[in-house]
Enzyme design. Sequence first.
Site, PDB file in Angstrom:
ATOM      1  N   ARG A  34       1.001  -1.101   0.041  1.00 55.88           N
ATOM      2  CA  ARG A  34       0.019  -0.114  -0.100  1.00 55.88           C
ATOM      3  C   ARG A  34       0.850   1.249   0.084  1.00 55.88           C
ATOM      4  NH1 ARG A  34      -5.257   1.573   3.625  1.00 55.88           N
ATOM      5  NH2 ARG A  34      -5.997   0.181   2.022  1.00 55.88           N
ATOM      6  N   HIS A  41      -7.567   0.823  -6.458  1.00 55.74           N
ATOM      7  CA  HIS A  41      -7.529   0.005  -5.235  1.00 55.74           C
ATOM      8  C   HIS A  41      -8.393  -1.256  -5.503  1.00 55.74           C
ATOM      9  CE1 HIS A  41      -7.692  -1.265  -1.020  1.00 55.74           C
ATOM     10  NE2 HIS A  41      -8.544  -0.435  -0.443  1.00 55.74           N
ATOM     11  N   GLN A  85     -10.066  -3.907  -2.950  1.00 55.15           N
ATOM     12  CA  GLN A  85     -11.603  -3.518  -2.404  1.00 55.15           C
ATOM     13  C   GLN A  85     -12.606  -3.750  -3.509  1.00 55.15           C
ATOM     14  OE1 GLN A  85     -12.170  -1.935   0.587  1.00 55.15           O
ATOM     15  NE2 GLN A  85     -14.338  -2.448  -0.089  1.00 55.15           N
ATOM     16  N   ASP A 139     -17.056   7.364  -1.096  1.00 53.84           N
ATOM     17  CA  ASP A 139     -15.808   7.198  -0.491  1.00 53.84           C
ATOM     18  C   ASP A 139     -15.620   8.514   0.136  1.00 53.84           C
ATOM     19  OD1 ASP A 139     -13.397   6.398   0.483  1.00 53.84           O
ATOM     20  OD2 ASP A 139     -12.330   6.508  -1.656  1.00 53.84           O
ATOM     21  N   CYS A 143     -16.214   1.818   1.000  1.00 58.34           N
ATOM     22  CA  CYS A 143     -15.075   0.902   1.207  1.00 58.34           C
ATOM     23  C   CYS A 143     -14.564   1.146   2.585  1.00 58.34           C
ATOM     24  CB  CYS A 143     -13.995   1.295   0.259  1.00 58.34           C
ATOM     25  SG  CYS A 143     -13.563   3.188   0.510  1.00 58.34           S
ATOM     26  N   ARG A 158     -13.578  -8.518   2.319  1.00 55.88           N
ATOM     27  CA  ARG A 158     -12.224  -8.025   1.839  1.00 55.88           C
ATOM     28  C   ARG A 158     -11.340  -9.587   1.993  1.00 55.88           C
ATOM     29  NH1 ARG A 158      -9.960  -3.218   1.897  1.00 55.88           N
ATOM     30  NH2 ARG A 158      -8.292  -4.166   1.040  1.00 55.88           N
TER      31      ARG A 158
END
Length: 303
Positions: A104, A131, A134, A221, A261, A289
Site C-alpha cells: 500500500r 484499489h 477493495q 468514499d 469501502c 475483503r
Amino acid sequence: MENKHLLKLMDLSTEEINEILNLADQLKYEKKNGIEHHLLKGKTLGMIFAKSSTRTRVSFEVGMYDLGGQALFLSSHDIQLGRGEPVNDTARVLSGYLDGIMIRTFAQSDVETLAEFGSIPIINGLTDYCHPCQVLADLMTIREFKGSIKGNKLCYIGDGNNMANSLIVGGIKMGMSVSIGCPDGYKPDAEIMKWAAENGDFVCTSDVLEAAKDADVLYTDVWASMGQEAEAEERKKIFTGYQINDNVMAVAKPDAMVLHCLPAHREEEITAKVFEAHAKEIFEEAENRLHAQKAVLVKLLKD
Ligand code: CP
Ligand code: NVA
C-alpha cells in the site's frame, strides 16, 4: 491467472475476475463451516504499508494465517524504503525471503517497479491510482446481495479517486452500467473514463441526481483521501452536495444497496441515517475483503 501480479484491475479479464469471485465464495463458505484449507502452507507474504490501514492489513494477515501461511507487517517507516532505499533494490532483496508482497503506497509506479524488479507476485493494496482488492470484495458483495452483477447500474458519488477508478474498471468489465457523480475538476482518470465509454455504458456528470437515477448500487468514499489531509477543509466546501442522502436514495431503485469501502465520514460523503440503514451490506462488504483476498492469494501464490 495468466498474470502473476495484481497491480490493477485493468490487467484482469472478465473470466479471471469471475474465477476469483467464485473461489472467494467457496473460501467464505468453507470458513463459515469450519473447513480448513491450508493451500499456502509454509508461504510468507510481506505487507509493505506507507499509509494507514485497518481492513487491508488485518484481512491480509488473517487470510495468510487461514491459508496455513504467515504474513509480515512492514511499515515503510521502519524499513530502509522509508529512508530512500530504491524500490528496485527492495524488490530484489525481498524476493529472496518472501513468496509474495502486498504493498500500500502512494505512486502506482512504485508498485509497477516492485513487480518489474522482483521475482515474486506483487499485490496492490491501494495506491493513489487504484484499489483493486477493495473492488473485488465489492463485486463479490454485489453478487451476494443482488444475485448477479451484470445488468445492474452502479453509481459512485464523490471524489474521482482511486476507488472511482477501480470501480469503473471492475463495473464495466463485469457488465454493469457505471455512472459517476463528481464535481468538475475532480473526475476519475481520463484514460479510464475513455476506456469505459468505449467498452460499456458509462456516464460522468456533476449532477448527483442524474448519476443516481435508477441505480441498483450506490457507492461513495471519503472526500479527502490519505495524503490529501492538507486539502481536507477546502474539499469539504467543494464536495458539499456530493453525498449519499435521502434525496439520492429517493431517485435510486427502491431496493438499491449502498456500499462504502470505509472508513466513512458521516454527514460528509454519506449521512448517518443512510449509512446505518445499509450497515448490513457495508459490513458484509468489509468482511468480504478477507474472502476475496484469500482467493487472490491462492491464485497468485499457490504452487
Ligand atoms: N477499505 C480499506 O482499504 O480500508 P483500510 O484503509 O482500513 O485498509
Ligand atoms: N480513497 C481512500 C480509500 C481508503 C480505503 C484513500 O485513498 O484514502
